[in-house]
Write a protein that holds these residues in place. Structure first.
Motif, PDB file in Angstrom:
ATOM      1  N   ASP A 188     -12.245  18.956  18.174  1.00 59.41           N
ATOM      2  CA  ASP A 188     -12.296  18.668  16.736  1.00 59.41           C
ATOM      3  C   ASP A 188     -12.221  17.167  16.454  1.00 59.41           C
ATOM      4  O   ASP A 188     -12.886  16.665  15.536  1.00 59.41           O
ATOM      5  CB  ASP A 188     -11.145  19.385  16.018  1.00 59.41           C
TER       6      ASP A 188
ATOM      7  N   ASP B 290      -3.794  27.375   6.151  1.00 61.63           N
ATOM      8  CA  ASP B 290      -3.319  26.150   6.792  1.00 61.63           C
ATOM      9  C   ASP B 290      -4.419  25.537   7.658  1.00 61.63           C
ATOM     10  O   ASP B 290      -4.483  25.761   8.862  1.00 61.63           O
ATOM     11  CB  ASP B 290      -2.090  26.461   7.643  1.00 61.63           C
ATOM     12  N   LYS B 291      -5.278  24.745   7.033  1.00 67.18           N
ATOM     13  CA  LYS B 291      -6.402  24.134   7.749  1.00 67.18           C
ATOM     14  C   LYS B 291      -5.933  23.150   8.827  1.00 67.18           C
ATOM     15  O   LYS B 291      -6.565  22.985   9.863  1.00 67.18           O
ATOM     16  CB  LYS B 291      -7.304  23.390   6.759  1.00 67.18           C
ATOM     17  N   LYS B 292      -4.798  22.506   8.576  1.00 66.76           N
ATOM     18  CA  LYS B 292      -4.302  21.462   9.463  1.00 66.76           C
ATOM     19  C   LYS B 292      -3.901  21.996  10.837  1.00 66.76           C
ATOM     20  O   LYS B 292      -4.069  21.317  11.856  1.00 66.76           O
ATOM     21  CB  LYS B 292      -3.113  20.759   8.812  1.00 66.76           C
TER      22      LYS B 292
ATOM     23  N   LYS C 259     -14.793  29.328   8.147  1.00 64.43           N
ATOM     24  CA  LYS C 259     -13.374  29.225   7.802  1.00 64.43           C
ATOM     25  C   LYS C 259     -12.566  28.526   8.886  1.00 64.43           C
ATOM     26  O   LYS C 259     -11.434  28.112   8.642  1.00 64.43           O
ATOM     27  CB  LYS C 259     -12.802  30.628   7.571  1.00 64.43           C
ATOM     28  N   LEU C 260     -13.142  28.425  10.085  1.00 64.40           N
ATOM     29  CA  LEU C 260     -12.457  27.781  11.208  1.00 64.40           C
ATOM     30  C   LEU C 260     -13.362  26.761  11.872  1.00 64.40           C
ATOM     31  O   LEU C 260     -14.590  26.904  11.874  1.00 64.40           O
ATOM     32  CB  LEU C 260     -12.033  28.823  12.250  1.00 64.40           C
ATOM     33  N   SER C 261     -12.765  25.761  12.498  1.00 61.55           N
ATOM     34  CA  SER C 261     -13.520  24.728  13.209  1.00 61.55           C
ATOM     35  C   SER C 261     -13.948  25.228  14.581  1.00 61.55           C
ATOM     36  O   SER C 261     -13.436  26.229  15.094  1.00 61.55           O
ATOM     37  CB  SER C 261     -12.652  23.476  13.375  1.00 61.55           C
TER      38      SER C 261
ATOM     39  N   SER D 195     -11.102  25.271  17.025  1.00 58.29           N
ATOM     40  CA  SER D 195     -10.255  26.464  16.940  1.00 58.29           C
ATOM     41  C   SER D 195     -10.845  27.599  17.762  1.00 58.29           C
ATOM     42  O   SER D 195     -10.121  28.338  18.438  1.00 58.29           O
ATOM     43  CB  SER D 195     -10.116  26.902  15.480  1.00 58.29           C
TER      44      SER D 195
ATOM     45  N   GLN E 223      -4.960  24.945  12.302  1.00 59.00           N
ATOM     46  CA  GLN E 223      -5.833  26.048  12.721  1.00 59.00           C
ATOM     47  C   GLN E 223      -5.954  26.162  14.235  1.00 59.00           C
ATOM     48  O   GLN E 223      -5.993  27.276  14.773  1.00 59.00           O
ATOM     49  CB  GLN E 223      -7.223  25.887  12.103  1.00 59.00           C
TER      50      GLN E 223
ATOM     51  N   GLU F 181      -6.364  30.921   7.325  1.00 55.30           N
ATOM     52  CA  GLU F 181      -7.201  30.591   6.177  1.00 55.30           C
ATOM     53  C   GLU F 181      -6.546  29.569   5.254  1.00 55.30           C
ATOM     54  O   GLU F 181      -7.226  28.732   4.649  1.00 55.30           O
ATOM     55  CB  GLU F 181      -7.521  31.871   5.394  1.00 55.30           C
TER      56      GLU F 181
END
Length: 389
Positions: free
Chosen positions: A126, A47-49, A78-80, A83, A51, A45
């Motif tokens: 992504d 660390d988006k970089k 919350k996630l791509s 991911s 994920q 949640e």
């Protein structure tokens, strides 16, 4: 009499070769998950970089729990999508436990291959912004009061993982238990008998493993045979009862294990029973097939003639939701029935039980993640097949 002998010996083999050791390893992993409850979730949640990397790592955890926990985070934005793809590629579901106790070297190889494949695939998805336009229906009309667990249903309230009480995940994936008396049987009686049986059998299973699968005639051999046979029968019976008589999503079982040591013991027993049942079916089917066609050499000749088709068949089996068929395929690999390339291809494209909660929440996402798992499965499986030949 010959058929009963095969049935009897396969039942013993399934419990001692898989059941006892899987029980211990699955329980240890469950206790580690309980101890470090939510740590990776919090990292995801914040660390988006990174994920994709953390999602792939969750998927690599033996069993379906890691990939299952990814689902609500993806649904809630919350996630791509990359991911999600990464975690679904890296997960092997409960088939991982079969390999851990049956062929640890093969398991480690699959772990590395699927891990690298999952990360690369997730990053590509992504980068190309695939999946960004998928709309998840968060306004789905549901009667939450009929679906949520409560004290009266026999399930104590607990902290939710990756979502909040009353949201979409809570409404869809938390279901009320049915058949109260069977629920009491499985949650009050069964798991105690199961763990007593495992602990009593462990010394004999260890002796069986360390001494070249040979035993001296006497009490040890008789206990080994009887406990193995009864252990498998017990697992078969419990699997039938629990699957038919107790409702509950895979997500809820995973979440409840992360909140309670008792629930970890209960659901680990349930998972192992299910796993042993499928391993028994795989071993039995394999032995009956060999008996019918005339031995392993005939089967190997058949597989060699079919070539890459075996890999394609493994991928098709991987598309079937759930862990059962994948456990069966892993057990057949241990028995020497399929090549390593087929095992890897299946591991990459199978999603274990994680696909069920995703299907319940977003069928379009489930379809697309399945499609994007097939592509690397064919490519990686094909490369390994060429190296094998």
């Amino acid at each position: 009499m010959e058929w009963f002998s095969i049935f009897y010996n396969v039942a013993i083999e399934a419990f001692f070769k898989v059941g006892v050791f899987v029980s211990i390893s699955l329980l240890l992993i469950g206790l580690v998950d309980y101890k470090f409850n939510g740590i990776i979730i919090k990292l995801l949640e914040k660390d988006k970089k990174n994920q994709v990397y953390f999602s792939a790592l969750l998927g690599l955890i033996p069993g379906c729990g890691g990939a299952i926990l990814i689902v609500p985070m993806y649904i809630l934005g919350k996630l791509s999508f990359g991911s999600l793809v990464a975690s679904f590629i890296t997960t092997m579901g409960d088939a991982a436990f079969v390999l851990i106790v049956g062929n640890i070297e093969a398991y480690l190889k699959v772990l590395v291959i699927s891990g690298v494949t999952g990360v690369i695939s997730g990053l590509i998805v992504d980068y190309l912004k695939i999946g960004e336009k998928i709309s998840v229906n968060k306004e789905k009309k549901l009667k939450s009061e009929n679906n949520l667990y409560n004290e009266e249903s026999g399930h104590k309230k607990h902290n939710h993982i990756a979502h909040k009480k009353g949201d979409l995940i809570d409404k869809v994936l938390h279901r009320k238990k049915t058949l109260k008396y069977i629920y009491i049987l499985t949650h009050k009686v069964w798991y105690k008998i199961f763990w007593i049986l495992v602990l009593a059998s462990f010394p004999f299973a260890l002796e069986h493993l360390l001494h070249g699968h040979t035993h001296e005639e006497g009490v040890t051999l008789e206990f080994y045979k009887i406990s193995g046979f009864l252990g498998t029968l017990f697992c078969l019976l419990y699997t039938i009862i629990s699957r038919k008589g107790v409702e509950g999503s895979d997500f809820d079982k995973t979440e409840s294990k992360l909140n309670s040591i008792l629930e970890t013991l209960i659901h680990t027993a349930e998972e192992v029973a299910f796993l042993v049942s499928w391993v028994f079916i795989a071993f039995l089917g394999y032995e009956l097939l060999l008996n019918y066609i005339g031995g392993e050499e005939v089967l190997k000749l058949f597989l060699n003639n079919k070539g890459f088709l075996v890999v394609i068949m493994a991928i098709l089996i991987g598309l079937i939701p759930g862990c059962g068929p994948q456990i069966l395929l892993a057990a057949i690999y241990i028995s020497g029935g399929i090549p390593f390339s087929a095992l890897v291809a299946n591991a990459i494209c199978n999603d274990g039980d994680a696909l069920f909660p995703l299907l319940a929440l977003s069928k379009k996402s489930a379809l697309l993640v399945t499609i994007y798992n097939i592509i690397p499965a064919v490519l990686v499986g094909g490369i390994i097949y060429l190296l094998e030949n």
